[in-house]
Design an enzyme around this catalytic site. Structure first.
Site, short mmCIF file in Angstrom:
data_model
loop_
_atom_site.label_atom_id
_atom_site.label_comp_id
_atom_site.label_asym_id
_atom_site.label_seq_id
_atom_site.Cartn_x
_atom_site.Cartn_y
_atom_site.Cartn_z
N GLU A 47 0.92 -1.17 0.00
CA GLU A 47 0.10 0.01 -0.28
C GLU A 47 0.75 1.29 0.02
O GLU A 47 0.65 2.05 -0.52
CB GLU A 47 -0.88 0.03 1.47
CG GLU A 47 -1.91 -1.14 1.30
CD GLU A 47 -1.36 -2.30 2.08
OE1 GLU A 47 -2.09 -3.03 2.84
OE2 GLU A 47 -0.19 -2.60 2.18
N CYS A 97 -0.02 0.06 7.72
CA CYS A 97 -0.48 0.46 6.36
C CYS A 97 -1.92 1.21 6.55
O CYS A 97 -2.37 2.13 5.74
CB CYS A 97 -0.74 -0.79 5.46
SG CYS A 97 0.78 -1.33 4.90
N ALA A 113 10.45 -36.85 -8.50
CA ALA A 113 10.39 -37.31 -10.17
C ALA A 113 10.27 -39.01 -9.94
O ALA A 113 11.02 -39.60 -9.35
CB ALA A 113 11.70 -36.87 -10.70
N ARG A 122 12.09 -24.19 -5.99
CA ARG A 122 12.85 -23.98 -4.89
C ARG A 122 12.69 -22.41 -4.43
O ARG A 122 12.79 -22.16 -3.25
CB ARG A 122 14.23 -24.44 -5.41
CG ARG A 122 14.31 -26.01 -5.32
CD ARG A 122 15.91 -26.42 -5.52
NE ARG A 122 16.08 -27.91 -5.91
CZ ARG A 122 17.09 -28.24 -6.05
NH1 ARG A 122 18.34 -27.36 -6.35
NH2 ARG A 122 17.34 -29.64 -6.22
N THR A 132 19.18 -39.77 0.27
CA THR A 132 19.37 -38.65 -0.85
C THR A 132 20.57 -37.90 -0.78
O THR A 132 21.42 -37.68 -2.04
CB THR A 132 18.06 -37.98 -1.14
OG1 THR A 132 16.97 -38.71 -1.20
CG2 THR A 132 18.12 -36.70 -2.26
N ASP A 181 23.09 -38.66 -3.92
CA ASP A 181 23.01 -37.77 -4.92
C ASP A 181 24.07 -36.78 -4.64
O ASP A 181 24.10 -35.95 -5.66
CB ASP A 181 21.69 -37.33 -5.12
CG ASP A 181 20.74 -38.27 -5.60
OD1 ASP A 181 20.83 -39.41 -5.93
OD2 ASP A 181 19.57 -38.41 -5.53
N LEU A 230 21.14 -28.12 -3.75
CA LEU A 230 19.87 -27.73 -3.15
C LEU A 230 19.94 -26.05 -3.20
O LEU A 230 19.31 -25.61 -2.28
CB LEU A 230 19.68 -27.91 -1.74
CG LEU A 230 19.64 -29.70 -1.53
CD1 LEU A 230 19.45 -29.85 -0.13
CD2 LEU A 230 18.73 -30.45 -2.43
N ARG A 240 20.46 -22.53 -8.63
CA ARG A 240 21.32 -22.05 -9.82
C ARG A 240 20.85 -21.72 -11.23
O ARG A 240 21.37 -21.02 -12.23
CB ARG A 240 22.70 -22.88 -9.72
CG ARG A 240 22.54 -24.34 -9.92
CD ARG A 240 23.47 -25.49 -10.02
NE ARG A 240 23.00 -26.97 -10.12
CZ ARG A 240 22.50 -27.50 -9.41
NH1 ARG A 240 21.96 -27.00 -8.06
NH2 ARG A 240 22.18 -28.80 -9.81
N GLY A 265 14.07 -38.46 -0.19
CA GLY A 265 13.76 -39.40 -1.10
C GLY A 265 12.31 -40.15 -0.60
O GLY A 265 11.36 -39.55 0.25
#
Length: 347
Positions: free
Chosen positions: A53, A89, A159, A188, A200, A204, A208, A211, A287
């Site tokens: 506002e 406000c 996935a 993300r 995970t 992997d 996280l 990028r 996972g």
């Protein structure tokens, strides 16, 4: 579509420009209209800075400032009436003698929840409520869930291969396309935190971060029961805030915070800790075991499952959510994204 809806849709569009930067505040957009001409627009840009506002009214040019008091202010969420990082406000609106305010939905946080609307009306302002109210509430589903459920908004993401597996056993498995990766990095950037399971992280070794898109990196979260994850993993690179829940220590090392919690109730205790740290939302990126824990406890608000064309033939089976909870589907490249909403926890 009537004029109120037309300008409210613009408020929503403006509000979304603050996604990823305003939490723990809500996203808010505002439009000032004089005789069906827009003379001011604004949105809440960043937590701690001016609200929508104020930005809207301050955007009015010198030549149009005499018209402010005779204009209608459209705002996607009820104006605040309390002093936080910035002044109320409602007071700013009253100072400019605006006589009509049109609101998307009420602010359900206990420190507002109708108080802003009441103060405006008590001071002679005409207030019109609930314009495109469902869309207005959807816009700030994270904020409302945080205040009503006293925990972050929980988004599940997986996935899944065409044959129902999410990965090979103890083997890093790539299923999604580059285009889908960019899309999920945008997800993300819209959430305060990102949480992955122990396996995970170990298998992997994800970064996280965001990028692939412009945005703010979420706080990384992991539950490392006995602190046995290798310190050279990307989640320990001290490049973004990281919370390591564990059963052993409380300690901080740069941007990494080790938080001791009870193992038996680790999800509930972790969510309580995130609530205390004003983290409005968290995306659970696997996972399978971690996602299954949230589904089993009915602690989820939304799920986005990416179904790919790949075949794995064996491996870790994906947890499933009933298609009766499916909200909609859409396609990115050749990947089909199914979006589920938990009807038991809607605000």
């Amino acid at each position: 579509m009537n004029l109120h809806e037309k300008y409210m849709l613009l408020c929503f569009k403006l509000a979304r420009c603050g996604a990823g930067f305003v939490a723990p505040n809500p996203m808010v957009g505002a439009v000032l209209v004089y005789k069906d001409a827009i003379i001011g627009t604004g949105f809440h840009r960043k937590y701690g800075e001016a609200h929508a506002e104020v930005n809207c009214i301050n955007s009015v040019t010198i030549e149009h400032r005499p018209f402010i008091s005779d204009s209608t202010l459209y705002v996607s969420l009820e104006p605040c009436s309390h002093t936080g990082k910035t002044p109320p406000c409602v007071d700013f609106i009253l100072q400019h003698e605006i006589k009509r305010v049109v609101i998307g939905c009420k602010d359900l946080a206990s420190h507002v929840n109708g108080k802003g609307i009441s103060k405006l009306r008590e001071n002679g302002v005409e207030v019109l409520e609930n314009i495109l109210v469902e869309q207005a509430c959807e816009l700030n589903k994270r904020f409302f869930t945080f205040h009503q459920q006293r925990r972050p908004y929980i988004l599940l993401k997986l996935a899944i291969a065409a044959d129902g597996f999410i990965s090979k056993y103890h083997e890093s498995t790539k299923l999604t396309s580059v285009e889908t990766d960019r899309h999920t990095h945008k997800w993300r950037a819209e959430e305060d935190a990102i949480w992955i399971g122990y396996q995970t992280a170990y298998t992997d070794n994800p970064q996280l971060n965001v990028r692939w898109v412009h945005g703010k990196n979420p706080t990384r979260i992991i539950f490392d029961r006995n602190l046995t994850l290798p310190p050279m993993l990307n989640i320990f690179n001290n490049q973004q805030p990281t919370i390591v829940f564990n059963t052993m220590i409380n300690r901080s090392e740069g941007l990494i915070e080790f938080v001791k919690i009870d193992e038996e109730h680790f999800i509930v205790e972790a969510l309580k800790t995130l609530f205390q740290r004003n983290i409005l939302s968290v995306i659970i990126e696997g996972g399978a075991k971690l996602v299954s824990e949230f589904i089993g406890k009915n602690l989820w608000d939304e799920a986005r499952f990416i179904f790919t064309e790949h075949l794995l033939q064996d491996g870790v089976k994906a947890p499933l959510i009933s298609d009766s909870y499916m909200s909609h589907t859409y396609t990115v490249n050749h990947d089909i994204i199914k979006v589920f909403k938990n009807p038991n926890l809607r605000t």
